[in-house]
Design a protein around this motif. Structure first.
Motif, PDB file in Angstrom:
ATOM      1  N   VAL A  97       0.841  -1.203   0.000  1.00 52.46           N
ATOM      2  CA  VAL A  97       0.000   0.000   0.000  1.00 52.46           C
ATOM      3  C   VAL A  97       0.873   1.249   0.000  1.00 52.46           C
ATOM      4  O   VAL A  97       0.626   2.205  -0.758  1.00 52.46           O
ATOM      5  N   ALA A  98       1.904   1.259   0.837  1.00 49.34           N
ATOM      6  CA  ALA A  98       2.808   2.409   0.897  1.00 49.34           C
ATOM      7  C   ALA A  98       3.511   2.631  -0.435  1.00 49.34           C
ATOM      8  O   ALA A  98       3.676   3.774  -0.884  1.00 49.34           O
ATOM      9  N   LEU A  99       3.926   1.542  -1.059  1.00 45.82           N
ATOM     10  CA  LEU A  99       4.625   1.636  -2.339  1.00 45.82           C
ATOM     11  C   LEU A  99       3.711   2.239  -3.419  1.00 45.82           C
ATOM     12  O   LEU A  99       4.094   3.180  -4.122  1.00 45.82           O
ATOM     13  N   LEU A 100       2.506   1.688  -3.544  1.00 51.50           N
ATOM     14  CA  LEU A 100       1.568   2.217  -4.541  1.00 51.50           C
ATOM     15  C   LEU A 100       1.186   3.651  -4.229  1.00 51.50           C
ATOM     16  O   LEU A 100       1.023   4.481  -5.136  1.00 51.50           O
ATOM     17  N   LEU A 101       1.040   3.957  -2.926  1.00 49.75           N
ATOM     18  CA  LEU A 101       0.674   5.312  -2.534  1.00 49.75           C
ATOM     19  C   LEU A 101       1.753   6.298  -2.949  1.00 49.75           C
ATOM     20  O   LEU A 101       1.447   7.402  -3.425  1.00 49.75           O
ATOM     21  N   THR A 114      11.781  10.977  -5.536  1.00 49.42           N
ATOM     22  CA  THR A 114      12.609  10.087  -6.343  1.00 49.42           C
ATOM     23  C   THR A 114      12.367   8.639  -5.904  1.00 49.42           C
ATOM     24  O   THR A 114      11.869   8.384  -4.802  1.00 49.42           O
ATOM     25  N   PRO A 115      12.720   7.675  -6.739  1.00 46.19           N
ATOM     26  CA  PRO A 115      12.573   6.270  -6.339  1.00 46.19           C
ATOM     27  C   PRO A 115      13.307   5.924  -5.047  1.00 46.19           C
ATOM     28  O   PRO A 115      12.819   5.144  -4.241  1.00 46.19           O
ATOM     29  N   ARG A 116      14.496   6.497  -4.828  1.00 46.72           N
ATOM     30  CA  ARG A 116      15.242   6.198  -3.611  1.00 46.72           C
ATOM     31  C   ARG A 116      14.495   6.687  -2.376  1.00 46.72           C
ATOM     32  O   ARG A 116      14.401   5.995  -1.368  1.00 46.72           O
ATOM     33  N   PHE A 117      13.946   7.898  -2.456  1.00 44.05           N
ATOM     34  CA  PHE A 117      13.179   8.395  -1.319  1.00 44.05           C
ATOM     35  C   PHE A 117      11.900   7.570  -1.139  1.00 44.05           C
ATOM     36  O   PHE A 117      11.469   7.323  -0.006  1.00 44.05           O
ATOM     37  N   ALA A 118      11.284   7.138  -2.242  1.00 44.47           N
ATOM     38  CA  ALA A 118      10.090   6.297  -2.144  1.00 44.47           C
ATOM     39  C   ALA A 118      10.401   4.991  -1.425  1.00 44.47           C
ATOM     40  O   ALA A 118       9.586   4.472  -0.655  1.00 44.47           O
ATOM     41  N   THR A 119      11.585   4.447  -1.663  1.00 47.01           N
ATOM     42  CA  THR A 119      12.004   3.224  -0.976  1.00 47.01           C
ATOM     43  C   THR A 119      12.072   3.457   0.534  1.00 47.01           C
ATOM     44  O   THR A 119      11.576   2.656   1.331  1.00 47.01           O
ATOM     45  N   VAL A 120      12.698   4.561   0.929  1.00 46.96           N
ATOM     46  CA  VAL A 120      12.775   4.912   2.352  1.00 46.96           C
ATOM     47  C   VAL A 120      11.374   5.125   2.912  1.00 46.96           C
ATOM     48  O   VAL A 120      11.052   4.695   4.025  1.00 46.96           O
ATOM     49  N   PHE A 121      10.525   5.775   2.139  1.00 52.25           N
ATOM     50  CA  PHE A 121       9.153   6.045   2.549  1.00 52.25           C
ATOM     51  C   PHE A 121       8.387   4.750   2.819  1.00 52.25           C
ATOM     52  O   PHE A 121       7.639   4.647   3.800  1.00 52.25           O
ATOM     53  N   VAL A 122       8.571   3.752   1.976  1.00 52.75           N
ATOM     54  CA  VAL A 122       7.906   2.463   2.156  1.00 52.75           C
ATOM     55  C   VAL A 122       8.297   1.821   3.486  1.00 52.75           C
ATOM     56  O   VAL A 122       7.446   1.331   4.239  1.00 52.75           O
ATOM     57  N   VAL A 123       9.581   1.819   3.794  1.00 53.39           N
ATOM     58  CA  VAL A 123      10.062   1.221   5.042  1.00 53.39           C
ATOM     59  C   VAL A 123       9.491   1.971   6.240  1.00 53.39           C
ATOM     60  O   VAL A 123       8.999   1.364   7.207  1.00 53.39           O
ATOM     61  N   ILE A 124       9.542   3.299   6.187  1.00 52.30           N
ATOM     62  CA  ILE A 124       9.060   4.112   7.309  1.00 52.30           C
ATOM     63  C   ILE A 124       7.568   3.911   7.531  1.00 52.30           C
ATOM     64  O   ILE A 124       7.112   3.735   8.668  1.00 52.30           O
ATOM     65  N   GLY A 166       8.896  -4.377   5.768  1.00 49.64           N
ATOM     66  CA  GLY A 166       9.149  -3.079   5.160  1.00 49.64           C
ATOM     67  C   GLY A 166      10.499  -3.020   4.466  1.00 49.64           C
ATOM     68  O   GLY A 166      10.621  -2.489   3.358  1.00 49.64           O
ATOM     69  N   ILE A 167      11.513  -3.572   5.111  1.00 43.02           N
ATOM     70  CA  ILE A 167      12.855  -3.568   4.520  1.00 43.02           C
ATOM     71  C   ILE A 167      12.892  -4.415   3.251  1.00 43.02           C
ATOM     72  O   ILE A 167      13.463  -4.009   2.230  1.00 43.02           O
ATOM     73  N   VAL A 168      12.270  -5.603   3.306  1.00 44.62           N
ATOM     74  CA  VAL A 168      12.239  -6.468   2.118  1.00 44.62           C
ATOM     75  C   VAL A 168      11.511  -5.775   0.972  1.00 44.62           C
ATOM     76  O   VAL A 168      11.978  -5.781  -0.185  1.00 44.62           O
ATOM     77  N   ALA A 169      10.361  -5.164   1.271  1.00 42.04           N
ATOM     78  CA  ALA A 169       9.608  -4.464   0.231  1.00 42.04           C
ATOM     79  C   ALA A 169      10.424  -3.316  -0.350  1.00 42.04           C
ATOM     80  O   ALA A 169      10.406  -3.081  -1.570  1.00 42.04           O
ATOM     81  N   GLY A 170      11.139  -2.588   0.515  1.00 42.76           N
ATOM     82  CA  GLY A 170      11.970  -1.499   0.024  1.00 42.76           C
ATOM     83  C   GLY A 170      13.080  -1.981  -0.885  1.00 42.76           C
ATOM     84  O   GLY A 170      13.349  -1.380  -1.934  1.00 42.76           O
TER      85      GLY A 170
END
Length: 410
Positions: A97-101, A114-124, A166-170
Motif C-alpha cells: 500500500v505504501a509503495l503504490l501510494l 525520487t525512487p530512492r526516497f520512495a524506498t525509504v518512505f515504504v520502510v518508514i 518493510g525492509i524487504v519491500a523497500g
C-alpha cells in the motif's frame, strides 16, 4: 536520479495486465468478506482503491500503475487467500500500500519524490503502521475485553516482522526501479545549500543561559556515569555514558564540519539525553509519568531530525517537492518508525541478556510499557510537526547534499 512519474503512462498491453490484477484483487475482497476476514477485506479494498485512482483521475483506462508492480503487491494477498503465512503477509500488504501510494501521490499530486526516497518512505510507513496497529490492538483488548494480543513477546515479534517486511519491500522496489525500462533518468542540478540562519534554532532564554544549563546537565550526567563506573553497574553506565557522549556531538560538528548549532538546539539535545540517563537511575520505576515525559522529549528531537532529513532531500534535488502537510505527516511517521526500531532494540537486548546472562542494557517492562512509549513518542512528534519545525531549518541546510545523495540515488 529517476522519476516515479514515468511509471505512470498509457500502455495498452500493460493496462490489460493491471486491470486483470485489479479484478483478482476485487475477487479477493469478496472472498475475505464472505469468510469473515474483514480486516483483510479492508486491506485488499485499499489496494484496489489505490490501483484505480490513476485511470479514474486521468479518465484514461490505459493509464495505470505498471502491471508487474501491481502484481508484485498482490502476491501477499493471494498467499493469504490460500491460508499461507498469516503473520507476515499483513505487513507485506501494508508495504505494498505504501509503495503504490508513493507512486500515485507522485503522479497525481503536487508531491514529487525520487525512487530512492520512495524506498525509504515504504520502510518508514510500514514500521509506523505497525506501531499504530500495536497501540490500537492494545487499546481494543483493554477497553473492549478482546484477546487479540497474547502478551509482550507476540507483540514484539509482530513489530520485528513488520520491520522486516518493510525492509524487504523497500529492497524489492529498489531492485525493480534499477531494472525498469519505464523509469526516466533525470539530470537535475543540485542547488547550493542555503545559508544557515541560526536565529531559527532559538529557544527561550539567551545563549549564555543555554550554555550554563548545558554544562550543568553534562555535569549531572558525568556524576551518574562515574557513580555507575565505581559501582560496576554496566547497564547504568551505558545508559548515562552514552547520553553524555551525545551531548558533545554539537561540539564535534562545530570542530569537524564548521557547523555551529544554535544554543537552543544544543540544550534540547542535552535535556533529552539527561532525562534518559536519569531515568535509568531508578526514576522510571519510582515515577510512572517519568517514562512518558522522557519519551515525549526524546521523540520531539527525533521528529526534528526527521523533518531536517525531509527538508534536506527536498533542497538537494529539483526532482523532489513536498508540501507542508506531507512534511508534518512524514515527521510523525518517521518518529513512529524510529520508536518501533527502538522497541526492537530493547527486545533484542533482553533476548541477548537471557542467553548470555546478566541484566539487559535496554529494558522493557511489559506490553503496556511498549504501547505507552509509542503513544508518547507520537505526542512529541505532533508537537514538533505542529509548532517547532522551524528550529531545525539550520540542521536541514547542513544536511543538504549528504542526505540528499543517500535518498535520491545520485
Amino acid at each position: 536520479m529517476g522519476s516515479l512519474q514515468s511509471l505512470i503512462g498509457p500502455h495498452r498491453l500493460d493496462a490489460l495486465g493491471a486491470w486483470a490484477v485489479t479484478g483478482i484483487l476485487v475477487g479477493g475482497v469478496g472472498r475475505f468478506a464472505a469468510g469473515g476476514e474483514f480486516d483483510w477485506a479492508v486491506l485488499t479494498a485499499l489496494l484496489v482503491a489505490i490501483a484505480v485512482t490513476v485511470p479514474f483521475a486521468t479518465r484514461d483506462l490505459e493509464t495505470t500503475v505498471p502491471a508487474e508492480l501491481l502484481g508484485l503487491v498482490a502476491v501477499p494477498v493471494l498467499v493469504r487467500a490460500f491460508g499461507g503465512f498469516p503473520q507476515v503477509t499483513p505487513f507485506l500488504v501494508v508495504a505494498g500500500v505504501a509503495l503504490l501510494l508513493a507512486v500515485v501521490l507522485d503522479a497525481g499530486t503536487s508531491l514529487t519524490m525520487t525512487p530512492r526516497f520512495a524506498t525509504v518512505f515504504v520502510v518508514i510507513v510500514t514500521m509506523a503502521v505497525a506501531g499504530v496497529w500495536a497501540v490500537g490492538i492494545y487499546a481494543t483488548d483493554t477497553l473492549l475485553g478482546t484477546t487479540f494480543l497474547d502478551g509482550q513477546t507476540e507483540l514484539m515479534w509482530d513489530l520485528v516482522t513488520a520491520a522486516g517486511a518493510g525492509i524487504v519491500a523497500g529492497i524489492v522496489f529498489e531492485l525493480y526501479v534499477e531494472r525498469s525500462a519505464r523509469i526516466a533518468r533525470l539530470r537535475v542540478s543540485n542547488p547550493d545549500p542555503p545559508a544557515v540562519d541560526q536565529s531559527e534554532a532559538s529557544l527561550p532564554g539567551n545563549g549564555t543561559h543555554h550554555h550554563i544549563a548545558v554544562r550543568t546537565l553534562q555535569a549531572v550526567l558525568g556524576v551518574i556515569s562515574a557513580f555507575a563506573l565505581v559501582r560496576g553497574n554496566v547497564t547504568l553506565f551505558v545508559n548515562s555514558g552514552g547520553p553524555l557522549a551525545i551531548t558533545f556531538l554539537p561540539a564535534l560538528f562545530r570542530r569537524e564540519y564548521d557547523y555551529a548549532m544554535g544554543t537552543g538546539i544544543v540544550l534540547w539535545i542535552t535535556v533529552a539525553s539527561t532525562l534518559h540517563a536519569a531515568g535509568a537511575f531508578e526514576l522510571y520505576g519510582a515515577f510512572g509519568w517519568y517514562d512518558s515525559l522522557a519519551h515525549a522529549v526524546s521523540a520531539s528531537l527525533v521528529a526534528g531530525v526527521g523533518y531536517a532529513v525531509a527538508r534536506a532531500v527536498e533542497r538537494h534535488s529539483g526532482a523532489v517537492a513536498f508540501n507542508r502537510k506531507f512534511r508534518a505527516t512524514f515527521v510523525v511517521l518517521f518518529v513512529l518508525a524510529v520508536g518501533v526500531g527502538w522497541e526492537i532494540m530493547e527486545f533484542t537486548s533482553g533476548g541477548i541478556a537471557s542467553m548470555i546472562g546478566g541484566e539487559a542494557v535496554l529494558a522493557q517492562y511489559g506490553t503496556s510499557d511498549i504501547v505507552n512509549d509509542l503513544v508518547f513518542n507520537t505526542v512529541g512528534a505532533l508537537v514538533v510537526a505542529g509548532w517547532s519545525t522551524a528550529h531545525f531549518e539550520g540542521l536541514a541546510a547542513r544536511l543538504t547534499g549528504r542526505v540528499g545523495r543517500l535518498t535520491s540515488g545520485d
